[in-house]
Design an enzyme around this catalytic site. Sequence first.
Site, mmCIF file in Angstrom:
data_model
loop_
_atom_site.group_PDB
_atom_site.id
_atom_site.type_symbol
_atom_site.label_atom_id
_atom_site.label_comp_id
_atom_site.label_asym_id
_atom_site.label_seq_id
_atom_site.Cartn_x
_atom_site.Cartn_y
_atom_site.Cartn_z
ATOM 1 C CD GLU A 60 -2.985 -1.107 0.166
ATOM 2 O OE1 GLU A 60 -2.811 -0.377 -0.837
ATOM 3 O OE2 GLU A 60 -3.967 -1.841 0.305
ATOM 4 C CG HIS A 105 -4.049 0.469 5.613
ATOM 5 N ND1 HIS A 105 -5.404 0.610 5.418
ATOM 6 C CD2 HIS A 105 -3.732 -0.749 5.111
ATOM 7 C CE1 HIS A 105 -5.865 -0.479 4.815
ATOM 8 N NE2 HIS A 105 -4.871 -1.321 4.626
ATOM 9 C CG HIS A 155 -7.494 -4.769 6.973
ATOM 10 N ND1 HIS A 155 -7.256 -5.885 6.202
ATOM 11 C CD2 HIS A 155 -6.945 -3.736 6.289
ATOM 12 C CE1 HIS A 155 -6.586 -5.542 5.108
ATOM 13 N NE2 HIS A 155 -6.372 -4.241 5.144
ATOM 14 C CE1 TYR A 196 -16.269 15.440 21.983
ATOM 15 C CE2 TYR A 196 -18.287 14.742 23.086
ATOM 16 C CZ TYR A 196 -16.918 14.928 23.089
ATOM 17 O OH TYR A 196 -16.179 14.604 24.185
ATOM 18 C CG HIS A 212 -8.863 -2.335 1.961
ATOM 19 N ND1 HIS A 212 -8.071 -1.953 0.898
ATOM 20 C CD2 HIS A 212 -8.003 -2.704 2.937
ATOM 21 C CE1 HIS A 212 -6.801 -2.118 1.207
ATOM 22 N NE2 HIS A 212 -6.732 -2.570 2.449
ATOM 23 C CE1 TYR A 220 -9.595 17.692 25.979
ATOM 24 C CE2 TYR A 220 -9.379 16.412 23.972
ATOM 25 C CZ TYR A 220 -9.545 16.466 25.332
ATOM 26 O OH TYR A 220 -9.667 15.310 26.050
HETATM 27 P P1 13P Z 1 1.259 -5.175 3.262
HETATM 28 O O1 13P Z 1 1.669 -6.405 4.036
HETATM 29 O O2 13P Z 1 1.826 -5.184 1.872
HETATM 30 O O3 13P Z 1 1.545 -3.908 4.030
HETATM 31 O O4 13P Z 1 -0.297 -5.224 2.964
HETATM 32 C C1 13P Z 1 -1.266 -5.442 3.881
HETATM 33 C C2 13P Z 1 -2.625 -5.016 3.443
HETATM 34 O O5 13P Z 1 -3.556 -5.340 4.074
HETATM 35 C C3 13P Z 1 -2.863 -4.213 2.285
HETATM 36 O O6 13P Z 1 -4.077 -3.525 2.399
#
Ligand code: 13P
Length: 215
Positions: free
Chosen positions: A77, A96, A98, A117, A159, A212
């Site tokens: 990514e 990033h 999941h 909020y 995703h 804040y």
């Molecule tokens: P990588 O191991 O390449 O970082 O990818 C994980 C992934 O979930 C891509 O969305």
Amino acid sequence: MTEHNIRQEIIDACLQMNSSGLNQGTSGNISVRVGHSMLITPTSVPYERTTPDMIAKIDLSKEMTGAWEGNAPPSSEWRFHWKILKNRPEFSAIVHAHPPYCTTLAILRKRIPACHYMVAAFGGDDVKCSGYSAYGTEELAVMAMSAMEGRSACLLANHGMIAAGADLEKAMWRAVELETLARQYWQALQAGDPIILDQKEIEETLRRFQGYGVG
Ligand code: 13P
């Protein structure tokens, strides 16, 4: 802080991301800006086995070439990390993952409205969900950029999510807050019709956040 320390901080944040339940396996990736480059986790290496020398370095000052330095190839990514850090100078770290509730909403292709909020912690009155494209593609990177316009986070259709911050601590904080918000919204949807705050109420929160420290 030395570059070696930043590399170690990225690994520590990945370990924290998995032990807290925000992520699982190697589905997440983290990048941090250093000078005119970004440091990013290697692709598909379990975080427990990731060492500082495996964190890849990619130039942000040139065009997107796919060139990287290091002992292991960068996250699949890297494109959305690269585009966000290149075009949003206010951010120096991207997370990033999941996470279960963010991903549930993303599977439903639902944005998170102003159900609490805390939505203002992401820059406005909602957190948008991007369109779908295969992981690792430039098309996904373009869609993520557009879903993050005026915001510091987005959901990625079918995703996961992206959270950004001025530094890694801020980006991680946002990632945790986003998953909490997603869970609260999801739970409220199961129980009835969530009441959504209006624009004025969110603007008031945005003003308060300036003092804040989460702005
Ligand atoms: P990588 O191991 O390449 O970082 O990818 C994980 C992934 O979930 C891509 O969305």
